[in-house]
Design an enzyme around this catalytic site. Structure first.
Site, PDB file in Angstrom:
ATOM      1  N   LEU A   7       0.838  -1.196   0.000  1.00 17.87           N
ATOM      2  CA  LEU A   7       0.000   0.000   0.000  1.00 17.87           C
ATOM      3  C   LEU A   7       0.871   1.243   0.000  1.00 17.87           C
ATOM      4  O   LEU A   7       1.900   1.285   0.679  1.00 17.87           O
ATOM      5  CB  LEU A   7      -0.895   0.041   1.250  1.00 17.87           C
ATOM      6  CG  LEU A   7      -1.919  -1.078   1.452  1.00 17.87           C
ATOM      7  CD1 LEU A   7      -2.640  -0.868   2.782  1.00 17.87           C
ATOM      8  CD2 LEU A   7      -2.910  -1.108   0.299  1.00 17.87           C
ATOM      9  N   LYS A  21       0.521   7.178   1.470  1.00 11.58           N
ATOM     10  CA  LYS A  21       0.451   8.613   1.189  1.00 11.58           C
ATOM     11  C   LYS A  21      -0.681   8.942   0.226  1.00 11.58           C
ATOM     12  O   LYS A  21      -0.939  10.123  -0.056  1.00 11.58           O
ATOM     13  CB  LYS A  21       1.786   9.100   0.618  1.00 11.58           C
ATOM     14  CG  LYS A  21       2.944   8.980   1.600  1.00 11.58           C
ATOM     15  CD  LYS A  21       4.254   9.437   0.978  1.00 11.58           C
ATOM     16  CE  LYS A  21       5.407   9.285   1.960  1.00 11.58           C
ATOM     17  NZ  LYS A  21       6.710   9.693   1.366  1.00 11.58           N
ATOM     18  N   PHE A  29       7.878   2.718  12.281  1.00 12.55           N
ATOM     19  CA  PHE A  29       8.322   3.994  11.715  1.00 12.55           C
ATOM     20  C   PHE A  29       8.971   4.862  12.795  1.00 12.55           C
ATOM     21  O   PHE A  29       8.810   4.616  13.996  1.00 12.55           O
ATOM     22  CB  PHE A  29       7.144   4.756  11.122  1.00 12.55           C
ATOM     23  CG  PHE A  29       6.514   4.077   9.926  1.00 12.55           C
ATOM     24  CD1 PHE A  29       7.132   4.105   8.692  1.00 12.55           C
ATOM     25  CD2 PHE A  29       5.303   3.419  10.053  1.00 12.55           C
ATOM     26  CE1 PHE A  29       6.550   3.485   7.579  1.00 12.55           C
ATOM     27  CE2 PHE A  29       4.708   2.802   8.962  1.00 12.55           C
ATOM     28  CZ  PHE A  29       5.332   2.832   7.728  1.00 12.55           C
ATOM     29  N   ARG A  76       1.583  11.661  10.833  1.00 16.51           N
ATOM     30  CA  ARG A  76       1.611  12.471   9.610  1.00 16.51           C
ATOM     31  C   ARG A  76       0.876  11.786   8.467  1.00 16.51           C
ATOM     32  O   ARG A  76       0.341  12.446   7.563  1.00 16.51           O
ATOM     33  CB  ARG A  76       3.061  12.766   9.198  1.00 16.51           C
ATOM     34  CG  ARG A  76       3.772  13.744  10.129  1.00 16.51           C
ATOM     35  CD  ARG A  76       5.003  14.342   9.475  1.00 16.51           C
ATOM     36  NE  ARG A  76       6.022  13.347   9.164  1.00 16.51           N
ATOM     37  CZ  ARG A  76       6.955  12.929  10.014  1.00 16.51           C
ATOM     38  NH1 ARG A  76       6.983  13.416  11.258  1.00 16.51           N
ATOM     39  NH2 ARG A  76       7.852  12.043   9.648  1.00 16.51           N
ATOM     40  N   ALA A  84      18.617   5.426  14.036  1.00 13.23           N
ATOM     41  CA  ALA A  84      19.586   4.407  14.460  1.00 13.23           C
ATOM     42  C   ALA A  84      19.015   3.027  14.186  1.00 13.23           C
ATOM     43  O   ALA A  84      17.802   2.817  14.243  1.00 13.23           O
ATOM     44  CB  ALA A  84      19.913   4.540  15.949  1.00 13.23           C
ATOM     45  N   ASP A  99      17.874  -5.250  18.421  1.00 11.92           N
ATOM     46  CA  ASP A  99      16.752  -5.577  17.543  1.00 11.92           C
ATOM     47  C   ASP A  99      15.928  -6.721  18.134  1.00 11.92           C
ATOM     48  O   ASP A  99      14.696  -6.652  18.223  1.00 11.92           O
ATOM     49  CB  ASP A  99      17.260  -6.017  16.167  1.00 11.92           C
ATOM     50  CG  ASP A  99      17.603  -4.842  15.255  1.00 11.92           C
ATOM     51  OD1 ASP A  99      17.199  -3.710  15.557  1.00 11.92           O
ATOM     52  OD2 ASP A  99      18.272  -5.073  14.238  1.00 11.92           O
TER      53      ASP A  99
END
Length: 340
Positions: free
Chosen positions: A62, A65, A87, A94, A128, A159
């Site tokens: 997808l 935006k 993100f 946003r 980072a 991670d």
């Protein structure tokens, strides 16, 4: 249903573990796909990395935006139990998907954000990956060689710590939802996840304000019985248990029970003579000869294997840790449910 809006490692690994246990996971990727899909090596036409953190998922691409992409995601969220996103803080807002607003519309949703440094605070927007969290946690300074130079870690601990912490938090939130009917908003930061793993290391820093030095630490090279040694054939072995019984068993077998008190001394300079003795001793035989010598001795010992040797071990096959699936190989989930 679990919506996975993550890439690379932490989020994909946690949702893959859920998919392995039967969860329906829908992975939302940008039009160009997850960058991990381009990483070599490839097997059966697919990246080994990508397959092993994304198997068992439905992939939907997808463009968030665009109105169409945003509408499609809203429709999926309405069906979801869990949403995981990786993100940078503020990006989802946003795009029109602020966590607070989404959860107001879908109060049963469990929303989990994974980032390097959290959704708030002075580093929230600092970019980072794993190594950056290692560096700012202080632990990279302990991953040093004899000259004090830190080495790039062999595994992405921050991670994986973030992924496992997020998985635990999500499961707790789902369990709580069964009682309350309400979901949760979860903020998981890689830096936050590393620090608690240092409970056995950080005491002198937290209590006394002194930086930890690996050469003085029980688990980081300051103890003779928790140490790497070179063998005659330029391979390596490790002693990996500091308990007094292991020291006695080893040193008596080597004819040096007089050195047992050194093994029982605090880690640091007191261990230097014992480390020298053991280094000289291990240098007299090959790695294979030491493996045979230790076979019937109750000492925490292991040869240092390369990855090819490690995966060729019988235990890997017996535990089914690497399996073939549709012409390609996958690393099996470590989660096992044993029959009653």
């Amino acid at each position: 249903m679990v919506l996975d809006l993550t890439q690379f490692l932490p989020g994909p690994m946690l949702t893959r573990l859920m998919a392995d246990e039967g969860a329906r996971v829908v992975k939302i990727e940008p039009p160009g796909g997850d960058p991990a899909a381009t990483m070599e090596p490839f097997e059966a036409g697919q990246s080994f990395w990508y397959r092993n953190v994304n198997r068992g998922k439905e992939v939907v691409r997808l463009d968030l935006k665009t109105p169409e992409g945003a509408r499609h995601l809203h429709e999926l969220i309405a069906q979801a139990d869990v949403l995981v996103e990786g993100f940078r803080p503020g990006v989802m807002a946003r795009l029109g998907f602020a966590a607070a607003e989404v959860r107001r519309r879908h109060p049963r949703l469990v929303w989990c954000s994974i980032s390097a440094f959290g959704q708030t605070g002075p580093l929230a927007h600092h970019p980072a990956h794993d190594l950056g969290a290692w560096a700012l946690s202080g632990f990279l300074s302990l991953n040093d060689g004899p000259d004090g130079t830190p080495a790039v870690p062999g595994l992405p601990a921050s991670d994986m710590a973030a992924g496992l912490t997020a998985l635990s938090a999500i499961l707790m939130a789902l369990l709580a939802r069964e009682r309350t009917g309400a979901g949760a908003t979860i903020d998981v930061a890689m830096l936050d996840c590393l620090l608690p793993w240092g409970a056995h290391l950080l005491g002198e820093t937290v209590v006394d304000g002194r930086p930890v030095r690996s050469a003085h630490q029980r688990s980081l090279g300051g103890h003779a019985l928790y140490q790497v040694y070179r063998t005659r054939d330029d391979r390596f072995v490790v002693l990996c248990g500091r308990e007094a019984k292991f020291a006695r068993n080893l040193l008596e077998a080597l004819g040096r029970p007089d050195l047992v008190p050194l093994a029982e001394a605090p880690a640091g300079p007191a261990h230097a003579p014992l480390i020298r003795f053991l280094a000289d001793t291990f240098a007299t035989r090959t790695q294979a000869e030491w493996v045979e010598w230790f076979k019937d001795r109750d000492v925490a010992f292991a040869p240092v294997l390369d990855t090819a040797q490690a995966l060729a071990q019988p235990v890997v096959a017996e535990r089914g840790l690497v399996v073939a699936d549709e012409g390609a190989h996958v690393l099996r989930s470590p989660i096992r449910f044993l029959a009653d």
